[in-house]
Enzyme design. Structure first.
Site, short mmCIF file in Angstrom:
data_model
loop_
_atom_site.label_atom_id
_atom_site.label_comp_id
_atom_site.label_asym_id
_atom_site.label_seq_id
_atom_site.Cartn_x
_atom_site.Cartn_y
_atom_site.Cartn_z
N LYS A 1 -33.13 6.01 -11.73
CA LYS A 1 -32.69 7.41 -11.81
C LYS A 1 -31.41 7.60 -11.00
O LYS A 1 -30.55 8.41 -11.37
CB LYS A 1 -33.79 8.34 -11.31
N ARG B 1 -37.59 4.92 -24.12
CA ARG B 1 -38.82 4.56 -24.84
C ARG B 1 -39.23 5.74 -25.70
O ARG B 1 -38.61 6.80 -25.68
CB ARG B 1 -39.94 4.25 -23.84
N GLU C 1 -32.76 15.25 -4.66
CA GLU C 1 -32.08 16.22 -5.50
C GLU C 1 -32.32 17.62 -4.96
O GLU C 1 -33.44 17.92 -4.50
CB GLU C 1 -32.59 16.18 -6.95
#
Length: 663
Positions: A116, A292, A200
């Protein structure tokens, strides 16, 4: 196109891939752990092979064992499903090196998105909006704390690798940061094998909206519209739908274009999902690309009429995308919910055990069931406790919600506790009906989705009528088959010489004993409950429908009754009861219960935070368990002193095992 593929997964998604392969005439090879020897994906595949022990690290995460089975069976490609090795670049490379096709993106794209932190840096460089934060490689707790203070609170700690809501924590201040960091890293390490995190800024009241993308090996990339997944609990998606009730046409086009650009930036092909968070004003920020197929992909399939697994197979075999962007269809509204073996009233504690009864609505053009279990199967302690996905489609959102409520009313599970009642309350809640829910609403207002403390009297009286009518029908059938079919003693009306019928009834509801007394027969009763008398008249039970009058109010109920377990549904809420003997010993509880800290379910102890002699306060964490990929904190039930610890870190323990004692 391939003639044989191996499916490197289990459960619902393995069964889902097998269905498409069977329709296309492709033979399938399954792999399974010791715990899954009798699982449905093993039974549905053309052949299946064992690959190790019950824990994922011993089986479904063993890429070498999976590739060996593929080579042995002549499988030309491997479909990874979701979870496990589906986003593992090393596995994708090993598959390619073995001369087998990986049904997914290339390893280079996965590497760019597998972290990420790296993904955020790449998207920021490409001009895609990202949330401010820290994505650096230096993971020392001291530096992370300094960076957290610089980012500002509240902030989110997220596992840099993996997904599915695992390894995520919201931190509201510096004083709680290090403890939350440790817990997040431990959960990430257990789930994904890596504990790197990123920080974040936490966007207040965000929406979670994701775009389904597809690319081929010829440089074409398109999107298949959006899915909104804002109904979440602890970052786990609870309800997904398409189209989003929040997006305007302009915002939808902008997000679709950003998603396609993000996929192009990493040379993406096959199925992927670009996830965004959207603030109340409509500003959107990149979260991640899931490289995916997503759990919620049926929502897209229901609104486009496309089979995404079939698309994956065609693209993996080298074919171009079947459609251009302008040809992508969109019709109606689809909603998906996930049926789990969990107890919402006990903090959504995951469950396990045999599915004694599993009744689901019949599939149709409006209702779809994706499941990896059937009645009689066991929900294992080693894997995610999902029982089934329930997906509905209708021409518009209000009708889709109505269809979903109807479908949920036909769901009935006996064995592990389930979240069906919670889902029924969810889909009737104003935040869902009005399309206003954000990702934190459920966690902030969970009490609004819990059942009322008091038992609904009309539902209880209807349940009593069902039992009374069933008793009478059984007695009549028995009498009819006897030598004296007209004997008055064969009638189950409770009649005794000198007085009218007195028929005691007893139920168990959420651990509480409910006692009622009935007088009468043949559908007309006087029922005593809670110190009041209620007139029940004209009760008729036909199939699964009960009609009757309760104190002159005519009502109709849907009924599921297997002799012991009884569910009565009035179209809006259900009452689940267990019929118990009228005269039974009522357990008054263990007087020493508050001195014992027990394992709420089978699992592994990962941390012990106390030792004998420690003075602890009520609510203080004493141990942490891991079960079904989630961490469970076991807390002191009262103030006291730790007398004894009966478990150590790494121990596997059974449900209800005493792990600690207080003096």
């Amino acid at each position: 196109m391939f003639s044989k593929i191996l499916i490197a997964n289990r459960g619902e998604i393995a069964c889902r891939v097998i269905r498409t392969c069977r329709r296309l005439g492709i033979r399938t090879v399954a792999v399974y752990s010791q715990a899954d020897a009798d699982a449905q994906h093993v039974r549905l595949a053309d052949s299946a092979y064992p690959i190790g022990g019950p824990r994922p690290a011993e089986s479904y995460l063993r890429g070498d064992a999976i590739i060996e089975v593929a080579k042995k069976t002549g499988a030309q490609a491997i479909h990874p499903g979701y979870g496990f090795l589906s986003e593992n670049a090393e596995f994708a490379e090993a598959v390619d090196a073995a001369g087998i096709v990986f049904i997914g993106p290339q390893a280079a794209s996965m590497r760019k998105m597998g972290s990420k932190a790296g993904a955020k840096e790449l998207m920021a460089a490409a001009g895609v909006p990202v949330v401010p934060g820290y994505t650096g490689a230096d993971q020392s707790p001291e530096l992370l704390l300094r960076e957290a203070v610089a980012v500002g609170f509240p902030l989110m700690i997220k596992a840099a690798h993996g997904g599915g809501g695992k390894g995520m924590r919201i931190v509201h201040g510096p004083e709680e940061f290090l403890a939350q960091l440790e817990s997040c890293q431990r959960e990430a390490r257990n789930a994904f094998g890596r504990d790197r995190v990123l920080l974040e800024r936490y966007v207040q009241s965000p929406r979670h909206i994701e775009i389904q993308v597809f690319g081929d090996r010829h440089g074409n990339v398109i999107h298949l519209n959006e899915r909104e997944c804002s109904a979440q609990r602890r970052y786990q998606k609870v309800l997904e739908e398409s189209p989003s009730p929040f997006l305007t046409p302009v915002l939808r086009d902008a997000m679709g274009e950003a998603a396609v650009n993000a996929a192009r930036a990493i040379d993406y092909f096959n199925a992927g999902t670009v996830e965004f968070i959207v603030d109340p004003q409509g500003a959107f920020y990149f979260m991640e690309i899931n490289t995916r197929l997503q759990v919620e992909h049926p929502v897209t399939e229901m609104t486009t009429g496309l089979d995404l697994v079939e698309w994956q197979l065609h693209i993996a075999s080298g074919e171009p995308l079947p459609l251009a962007q302008s040809q992508v269809p969109q019709s109606g509204h689809a909603i998906e919910v996930r049926l789990y073996a969990e107890d919402p009233e006990a903090g959504f504690l995951p469950g396990s055990g045999r599915l004694e009864t599993l009744a689901l609505p019949a599939p149709s053009t409006h209702v779809r069931i994706d499941s990896g279990v059937i009645e009689g199967d066991t929900v294992s302690i080693f894997y995610d406790p999902m029982i089934a996905k329930l997906i509905v489609w209708e021409e518009d959102r209000p009708r889709a919600l109505a269809r979903l409520r109807e479908a949920l009313a036909h769901c009935h599970i006996v064995g592990p506790k389930s979240n069906i009642g919670f889902l029924e309350r969810l889909v009737r809640h104003p935040s869902i009906v009005g399309g206003s829910i954000d990702t934190g609403y459920l966690d902030r207002h969970l009490d609004e989705f819990m059942p009322a403390e008091a038992t609904d009297e009309h539902l209880l009286l209807a349940a009593a009528a069902v039992v009374l009518l069933t008793q009478e029908a059984g007695a009549l059938a028995k009498a009819t088959a006897s030598a004296d079919p007209y004997s008055p003693w064969a009638v189950a009306d409770g009649w005794r010489l000198g007085h009218g019928g007195h028929r005691p009834l007893a139920f168990l509801h959420r651990g509480q004993d409910l006692a009622l007394t009935a007088h009468g027969s043949a559908g007309d009763y006087r029922i005593e409950y809670g110190g009041a008398n209620h007139a029940v008249q004209g009760a008729r039970l036909t199939g699964g429908a009960l009609s009757l009058r309760i104190n002159d109010e005519a009502r109709r109920f849907q009924v599921i009754h297997d002799g012991t377990h009884l569910i009565v549904h009035d179209g809006e809420q259900r009452l689940a009861l267990e019929a118990v003997p009228v005269y039974r010993r009522i357990d008054t509880g263990d007087a020493a219960g508050d001195d014992r800290i027990r394992a709420p379910m089978p699992g592994r102890v990962v941390v012990v935070k106390a030792k004998p002699g420690d003075v602890v306060g009520a609510g203080q964490e004493l141990l942490v368990m891991e079960a079904m990929k989630m961490e469970l904190a076991l807390k002191a039930p009262r103030d006291g002193v730790v007398k004894e610890l009966r478990a150590s870190a790494g121990d596997f323990v059974e449900a209800d095992a005493v792990l600690a004692l207080l003096e």
